[in-house]
Every structure is written in C-alpha cells, then in structure tokens.
Design an enzyme around this catalytic site. Structure first.
Site, PDB file in Angstrom:
ATOM      1  N   SER A  20       0.813  -1.206   0.000  1.00 14.71           N
ATOM      2  CA  SER A  20       0.000   0.000   0.000  1.00 14.71           C
ATOM      3  C   SER A  20       0.855   1.269   0.000  1.00 14.71           C
ATOM      4  O   SER A  20       1.755   1.413  -0.818  1.00 14.71           O
ATOM      5  CB  SER A  20      -0.980  -0.056   1.182  1.00 14.71           C
ATOM      6  OG  SER A  20      -1.969   0.929   1.078  1.00 14.71           O
ATOM      7  N   HIS A  49      -8.123  -4.612  -0.851  1.00 14.92           N
ATOM      8  CA  HIS A  49      -6.875  -3.886  -0.581  1.00 14.92           C
ATOM      9  C   HIS A  49      -6.136  -4.612   0.554  1.00 14.92           C
ATOM     10  O   HIS A  49      -5.755  -4.015   1.554  1.00 14.92           O
ATOM     11  CB  HIS A  49      -7.205  -2.445  -0.190  1.00 14.92           C
ATOM     12  CG  HIS A  49      -6.023  -1.531  -0.148  1.00 14.92           C
ATOM     13  ND1 HIS A  49      -5.336  -1.160  -1.272  1.00 14.92           N
ATOM     14  CD2 HIS A  49      -5.398  -0.903   0.897  1.00 14.92           C
ATOM     15  CE1 HIS A  49      -4.343  -0.343  -0.932  1.00 14.92           C
ATOM     16  NE2 HIS A  49      -4.366  -0.180   0.382  1.00 14.92           N
ATOM     17  N   ASP A  55      -9.974  -4.460  -5.105  1.00 18.87           N
ATOM     18  CA  ASP A  55      -9.403  -3.326  -4.353  1.00 18.87           C
ATOM     19  C   ASP A  55     -10.212  -2.050  -4.628  1.00 18.87           C
ATOM     20  O   ASP A  55     -10.204  -1.541  -5.744  1.00 18.87           O
ATOM     21  CB  ASP A  55      -7.941  -3.117  -4.754  1.00 18.87           C
ATOM     22  CG  ASP A  55      -7.206  -2.151  -3.830  1.00 18.87           C
ATOM     23  OD1 ASP A  55      -7.863  -1.276  -3.227  1.00 18.87           O
ATOM     24  OD2 ASP A  55      -5.972  -2.266  -3.718  1.00 18.87           O
TER      25      ASP A  55
END
Length: 287
Positions: A111, A264, A236
């Site tokens: 991320s 995600h 996501d």
C-alpha cells in the site's frame, strides 16, 4: 527496556536502530534468502499474519516482519506530531537488515509503503535482491480514484479501545471492497490484539499520514533494476486494479499477479497463491 522484551515467547525482539526501538520478529532459517515484509500505513507487523509468514518461510526463506515507528511495540511519537520523514521509514529497513546481519533482502511492500520499496530499490539497489509491491500504485494523476462504494468510517475516540477496534474492523471491511473472503471475526481478533499491544494507538491512527513526503528518491519506478512482482486484488476499492497494471507497466520487466477475490489486502483464502508467488519470485539469482 527490560530483558524480557528482548526475547519473548513470540520471538519478538526490540532492536535499537539509531536510537529508535523497532520491534522485529523472524521466521525460518537465518541463512536462507531474507524477505522483509513492509506493512502499509498504520499497520503493525500483525497485519502480516504469523501463519502467512510461516508459509513463506516454509518455502526456504528467512522472513522478517516488524512494527513500523508509531505502530505496535516500536517507538511512538505524540499523535499528529511525528518528527521523522518518509525516508527515515525506509532507512529503518536498512537498519533492521544491518542488525540481523543481512546484506541483501527481498522486499515485499504494501500500500502506501510501496514507496519504501521504490526508495530503496532506486537509491540502495545493492541491498535489494527483489521487490514485490502489494496493493500499491505509481500515484499517477490519470489513475482511477477510489471506488464510489468505499465508505471509510469516522475517526474514533482513541481513548476508547472498543471504539478503536470497531473503527479498525469497519475500515478493513471497507477496504476489502466487498471481497467474499472478508472474515470479520478474524479481523476483529486481529484488531483487538493490535490495539492491546500498541504503545500508543492514537499515534498509530494518524502519524503515518502526517509525515513529510520529501522527494522520495533519485528516480522513479522506471529506474528500478531489481526483479519486480506486482500483486493486486481485483476487488481493491481504494486503488482499483488499474493501479497495479500501471505499476507493472512502469517497472522494466515487472510481472503482475491478480489476487482474485481480494480487496486492498491479502486475505487468508489467497495465502497459498501469494506465498507460492513470493517464494517463486525470490528464488532467482544470488541473495
């Protein structure tokens, strides 16, 4: 710190890295190729599940997970007032490698902290054997925004642990993007452990978003030379799959693995696919 902090039953160790205490745990044979799992913003090492770490280690790897500054048992700054910059978080990875006697490591970065992989991959290629970017992005302006369905919860009162746990669960649910693999009970148990274990969860909630994004590196994704795997969930909602495709296209020779059904995150149902892909990706070349 007292000695019991150095070696507790979970194998966690507090390392002093240039005056900052970082909590580190390792899995597998220290002589095997090293993989450092770099969690996303506000995520302690617990978000790389110990069982997943064990699966990767079983592939003949030395797996390292750690608490970023302002997460878990690592040093915390006052909420909203971190005095470090993004580059310091990248330097922490090198400090951990030095402390463990690891010359080069495979980095798996998630991320927001995909930028740590970019920074080290461009500026310190001598220390980076390969890169894996999970649920991250090039950050290009023309990429799609978060899904319209993404409804993040309101920030909780950090002094109320139950409210904080409820917030973490709600945020994880939102970021799962309607994944069929979202496991609320497991995430709640993880959030409860995370909140109970943290030095200061109020800092965890905000500080990574408050740090300075100094010019991150001397180059961009096109300057990376380490073999690179991009991993992205097809559900996501925060960084839709086009972000993973753009990352693959930006990095010379990069491969893309789409985790079907994942948001995600890397839910348990895809651990086997993820672990085997990481083991395979980290198997080539000297380490």
């Amino acid at each position: 710190m007292t000695s019991h902090h150095s070696h507790d039953p979970h194998g966690e160790r507090l390392l002093d890295i240039d005056g900052v205490e970082l909590c580190v745990e390792t899995f597998g044979d220290p002589a095997a190729p090293a993989i450092v799992l770099v969690a996303g913003a506000s995520a302690s090492m617990l978000w790389w599940d110990a069982e997943l770490c064990g699966r990767i280690a079983a592939g003949g790897r030395f797996v390292v997970r750690y608490d970023h500054r302002d997460t878990g048992r690592s040093t915390c700054w006052p909420p909203g007032r971190p005095t470090y910059a993004y580059r310091d978080l990248a330097e922490d990875v090198l400090g951990i490698l030095d402390a463990l006697g690891v010359e080069r490591a495979h980095l798996v970065c998630q991320s927001m902290f995909g930028g740590i992989g970019l920074l080290l991959g461009v500026d310190r290629p001598d220390r980076v054997a390969s890169l894996t970017f999970v649920s991250t992005s090039t950050g290009a302006d023309d990429l799609p925004p978060p899904s319209d369905d993404l409804a993040m919860p309101a920030e909780p009162d950090p002094s109320d642990p139950a409210a904080v746990v409820a917030y973490v669960v709600a945020a994880a649910r939102a970021c799962s993007g309607g994944s069929p693999y979202f496991d609320e009970a497991a995430i709640r148990a993880l959030a409860e452990r995370d909140v109970a274990r943290a030095r200061n969860y109020a800092s965890t909630l905000v500080n990574h978003y408050a740090i300075g994004f100094d010019e991150p590196s001397r180059g961009g994704f096109g300057d990376l030379t380490a073999p690179t795997l991009v991993v992205h969930g097809d559900h996501d909602p925060l960084l839709p799959p086009a972000h993973g495709e753009a990352l693959r296209d930006a990095i010379p020779g990069a491969e893309l693995l789409i985790l079907k059904g994942a948001g995600h995150d890397v839910p348990r149902a895809v651990w086997d696919d993820f672990a085997s892909a990481v083991v395979r990706h980290t198997g080539g070349g000297p380490t």
